[in-house]
Design a protein around this motif. Structure first.
Motif, PDB file in Angstrom:
ATOM      1  N   SER A 224      -4.026  43.382 -15.072  1.00  0.00           N
ATOM      2  CA  SER A 224      -3.197  42.618 -16.001  1.00  0.00           C
ATOM      3  C   SER A 224      -1.966  42.165 -15.235  1.00  0.00           C
ATOM      4  CB  SER A 224      -2.779  43.484 -17.194  1.00  0.00           C
ATOM      5  OG  SER A 224      -2.009  44.583 -16.747  1.00  0.00           O
ATOM      6  N   ASP A 225      -1.276  41.182 -15.766  1.00  0.00           N
ATOM      7  CA  ASP A 225      -0.158  40.578 -15.029  1.00  0.00           C
ATOM      8  C   ASP A 225       0.821  40.030 -16.056  1.00  0.00           C
ATOM      9  OD1 ASP A 225       1.339  39.611 -12.937  1.00  0.00           O
ATOM     10  OD2 ASP A 225      -0.170  38.193 -12.210  1.00  0.00           O
ATOM     11  N   MET A 226       2.065  40.487 -15.976  1.00  0.00           N
ATOM     12  CA  MET A 226       3.084  40.018 -16.932  1.00  0.00           C
ATOM     13  C   MET A 226       4.440  39.942 -16.241  1.00  0.00           C
ATOM     14  SD  MET A 226       4.204  41.620 -20.643  1.00  0.00           S
ATOM     15  CE  MET A 226       5.326  42.909 -20.100  1.00  0.00           C
ATOM     16  N   GLY A 286      -0.488  29.370 -12.698  1.00  0.00           N
ATOM     17  CA  GLY A 286      -1.170  30.633 -12.988  1.00  0.00           C
ATOM     18  C   GLY A 286      -2.470  30.784 -12.226  1.00  0.00           C
ATOM     19  N   HIS A 287      -3.215  31.810 -12.622  1.00  0.00           N
ATOM     20  CA  HIS A 287      -4.436  32.178 -11.896  1.00  0.00           C
ATOM     21  C   HIS A 287      -5.334  33.003 -12.798  1.00  0.00           C
ATOM     22  CE1 HIS A 287      -2.566  36.188 -11.528  1.00  0.00           C
ATOM     23  NE2 HIS A 287      -1.448  35.533 -11.302  1.00  0.00           N
ATOM     24  N   GLY A 288      -6.614  33.064 -12.450  1.00  0.00           N
ATOM     25  CA  GLY A 288      -7.514  33.965 -13.139  1.00  0.00           C
ATOM     26  C   GLY A 288      -7.160  35.412 -12.830  1.00  0.00           C
ATOM     27  N   ILE A 293      -6.370  40.679  -8.809  1.00  0.00           N
ATOM     28  CA  ILE A 293      -5.176  40.225  -9.546  1.00  0.00           C
ATOM     29  C   ILE A 293      -5.066  38.702  -9.492  1.00  0.00           C
ATOM     30  CG2 ILE A 293      -3.634  40.692  -7.567  1.00  0.00           C
ATOM     31  CD1 ILE A 293      -2.739  40.921 -11.312  1.00  0.00           C
ATOM     32  N   HIS A 294      -5.457  38.104  -8.393  1.00  0.00           N
ATOM     33  CA  HIS A 294      -5.504  36.639  -8.278  1.00  0.00           C
ATOM     34  C   HIS A 294      -6.942  36.239  -7.994  1.00  0.00           C
ATOM     35  CE1 HIS A 294      -1.222  37.340  -6.687  1.00  0.00           C
ATOM     36  NE2 HIS A 294      -1.093  36.852  -7.906  1.00  0.00           N
ATOM     37  N   GLU A 295      -7.579  35.554  -8.915  1.00  0.00           N
ATOM     38  CA  GLU A 295      -8.949  35.101  -8.686  1.00  0.00           C
ATOM     39  C   GLU A 295      -9.165  33.774  -9.401  1.00  0.00           C
ATOM     40  OE1 GLU A 295     -11.054  38.614 -10.329  1.00  0.00           O
ATOM     41  OE2 GLU A 295     -11.665  37.336 -12.004  1.00  0.00           O
ATOM     42  N   VAL A 314      -6.617  34.096 -17.860  1.00  0.00           N
ATOM     43  CA  VAL A 314      -5.738  33.496 -16.848  1.00  0.00           C
ATOM     44  C   VAL A 314      -4.295  33.898 -17.150  1.00  0.00           C
ATOM     45  CG1 VAL A 314      -7.214  31.469 -16.436  1.00  0.00           C
ATOM     46  CG2 VAL A 314      -5.409  31.339 -18.171  1.00  0.00           C
ATOM     47  N   THR A 315      -3.435  33.745 -16.143  1.00  0.00           N
ATOM     48  CA  THR A 315      -2.010  33.913 -16.400  1.00  0.00           C
ATOM     49  C   THR A 315      -1.382  32.550 -16.641  1.00  0.00           C
ATOM     50  OG1 THR A 315      -1.293  33.700 -14.100  1.00  0.00           O
ATOM     51  CG2 THR A 315      -1.928  35.902 -14.851  1.00  0.00           C
ATOM     52  N   VAL A 316      -0.307  32.551 -17.427  1.00  0.00           N
ATOM     53  CA  VAL A 316       0.512  31.358 -17.627  1.00  0.00           C
ATOM     54  C   VAL A 316       1.925  31.795 -17.278  1.00  0.00           C
ATOM     55  CG1 VAL A 316       1.320  29.652 -19.280  1.00  0.00           C
ATOM     56  CG2 VAL A 316      -1.029  30.504 -19.434  1.00  0.00           C
ATOM     57  N   GLU A 317       2.447  31.300 -16.152  1.00  0.00           N
ATOM     58  CA  GLU A 317       3.674  31.888 -15.612  1.00  0.00           C
ATOM     59  C   GLU A 317       4.625  30.877 -14.962  1.00  0.00           C
ATOM     60  OE1 GLU A 317       3.157  34.257 -12.000  1.00  0.00           O
ATOM     61  OE2 GLU A 317       0.995  34.153 -12.259  1.00  0.00           O
ATOM     62  N   PRO A 318       5.150  29.944 -15.762  1.00  0.00           N
ATOM     63  CA  PRO A 318       6.140  29.041 -15.174  1.00  0.00           C
ATOM     64  C   PRO A 318       7.428  29.802 -14.824  1.00  0.00           C
ATOM     65  CG  PRO A 318       6.104  28.785 -17.552  1.00  0.00           C
ATOM     66  CD  PRO A 318       4.972  29.722 -17.205  1.00  0.00           C
ATOM     67  N   ILE A 330       8.543  33.689 -17.032  1.00  0.00           N
ATOM     68  CA  ILE A 330       7.905  34.348 -18.173  1.00  0.00           C
ATOM     69  C   ILE A 330       6.408  34.183 -17.968  1.00  0.00           C
ATOM     70  CG2 ILE A 330       7.641  34.435 -20.673  1.00  0.00           C
ATOM     71  CD1 ILE A 330      10.435  33.114 -20.886  1.00  0.00           C
ATOM     72  N   GLU A 331       5.711  35.300 -17.944  1.00  0.00           N
ATOM     73  CA  GLU A 331       4.279  35.278 -17.641  1.00  0.00           C
ATOM     74  C   GLU A 331       3.514  36.138 -18.627  1.00  0.00           C
ATOM     75  OE1 GLU A 331       3.204  37.368 -14.005  1.00  0.00           O
ATOM     76  OE2 GLU A 331       1.249  36.375 -13.949  1.00  0.00           O
ATOM     77  N   ASP A 332       2.415  35.592 -19.112  1.00  0.00           N
ATOM     78  CA  ASP A 332       1.474  36.381 -19.899  1.00  0.00           C
ATOM     79  C   ASP A 332       0.083  36.255 -19.306  1.00  0.00           C
ATOM     80  OD1 ASP A 332       2.882  37.520 -22.256  1.00  0.00           O
ATOM     81  OD2 ASP A 332       3.457  35.420 -22.522  1.00  0.00           O
TER      82      ASP A 332
HETATM   83 MN   LIG Z   1       0.707  36.354 -11.835  1.00  0.00          MN
END
Ligand SMILES: [Mn+2]
Length: 354
Positions: A224-226, A286-288, A293-295, A314-318, A330-332
């Motif tokens: 997970s990534d936040m 972002g990324h899968g 963690i990054h795919e 995926v992550t959304v992290e602008p 901010i990333e989810d």
């Molecule tokens: Mn990330």
């Protein structure tokens, strides 16, 4: 884990010119067979039959973790399977060329004799993009741990703690919930928060500092990534404005992360808005997320990822960064569903003033 369905899906994805596929990337081997040890190679044939080679340390573990896989114990796992394929009369075997060192490639070539080794591309990586129920469940659990750890660590933030202290606390809070850190946590105070991938230092937290924490948990191999950015208040006006800008970018980007959206365009839209706001763009959107963690799929410029479909996390992290002053990201972790992006990390996204 329905690993036999995965090897069958891989077999079905093989090009007709290839009559076998040698997998040497450990994370792909884990995905295809369930094997979690640190030394293995796998040969998948067009009928889906699968052979896994590992060394003596892992013979028992491989038998316990896999199902419907023939196991060969050998010292040089890749060359062993290539010899096996050549002896069985295979003519062309696909390999993960991108992931093979030159030295390992030399050994594979020597074992291949007249059999050709050809680049099969990132076949397993493509299969891994869409997750099954078990995978989504592990990622959701990792995200839930991440939310809990954020709440626990937030309550300990006060002037004088160091970035390294907080990074350590993130680790122990994950440990106490049966999880591991998904990657080296980023903890950045004040001006350090302007560095997108800052490594925690002995810098101590002072009143008025932005606090950026980018971390995640790993559960059953899934990540997970936040990221959240808060402030040891009271917040300055520029900090409120910066946070509000990123908050809006992130909300809109999440809303746009739907089935049919093209990753390269999702990134381009956020990029355009950051530039329109008078700021520089430091990284992709972002990324899968999965066994790595990054795919794939990558939400970055130049991404060749296909349009999004359901069950893709995926992550959304602008992020927007003001060098020397501070930055906000901010990333989810979200999962694409028919009705839109379902956030799996759900910690508060408003500017928290501690
Ligand atoms: Mn990330």
């Amino acid at each position: 884990m329905p690993t036999m369905a995965r090897t069958r899906a891989l077999a079905a994805a093989l090009e007709p010119r290839v009559d076998g596929f040698l997998v040497t990337t450990l994370v792909n081997i884990r995905y295809l067979t369930g094997f979690t040890g640190s030394n293995a190679a796998v040969l998948v044939l067009p009928d889906g039959s699968t052979v896994l080679a590992t060394d003596g340390r892992y013979a028992t573990q491989a038998a316990a973790e896999t199902d419907g896989v023939d196991i060969v114990v050998a010292r040089s796992v890749g060359p062993e399977l290539v010899s096996h394929a050549a002896a069985a009369g295979l003519r062309q075997v696909g390999i993960e060329r991108r992931q093979v060192s030159l030295t390992a490639y030399d050994a594979l070539l020597a074992a291949a004799g007249d059999m050709a080794l050809i680049d099969a591309g990132p076949l397993v990586e493509r299969l891994r993009i869409v997750k099954d129920d078990d995978e989504l469940s592990a990622i959701a659990t990792a995200c839930q741990v991440t939310d809990e750890v954020f709440a626990a660590v937030l309550s300990t933030l006060r002037a004088g703690v160091s970035e390294r202290d907080v990074a350590w606390l993130l680790r122990t809070e994950m440990h106490s919930r049966g999880a591991e850190p998904a990657f080296d946590s980023i903890v950045a105070f004040g001006p350090d928060s302007a560095r997108p991938h800052h490594q925690p230092t002995e810098r101590t937290l002072a009143r008025g500092d932005l606090i950026k924490m980018d971390f995640g948990a790993a559960v059953e191999g899934y990540h997970s990534d936040m990221t959240r950015t808060v402030v040891l208040g009271p917040a300055a006006e520029w900090q409120r404005e910066l946070h509000a800008l990123v908050r809006e970018l992130q909300r809109d980007a999440r809303a746009a992360t739907v089935t049919g959206a093209l990753p390269v365009e999702l990134d381009a839209e956020v990029r355009r808005r950051i530039i329109d706001s008078g700021h520089d763009v430091a990284h992709g959107l972002g990324h899968g997320v999965g066994l790595e963690i990054h795919e794939s799929p990558f939400l970055v410029p130049g991404s060749d990822a296909d349009t999004l479909v359901e069950r893709v996390p995926v992550t959304v992290e602008p992020g927007v960064y003001l060098p020397g002053r501070g930055g906000v990201r901010i990333e989810d972790t979200v999962v694409v569903r028919a009705g839109g992006a379902e956030p799996l990390t759900t910690s508060p996204r408003d500017l928290i003033e501690i």
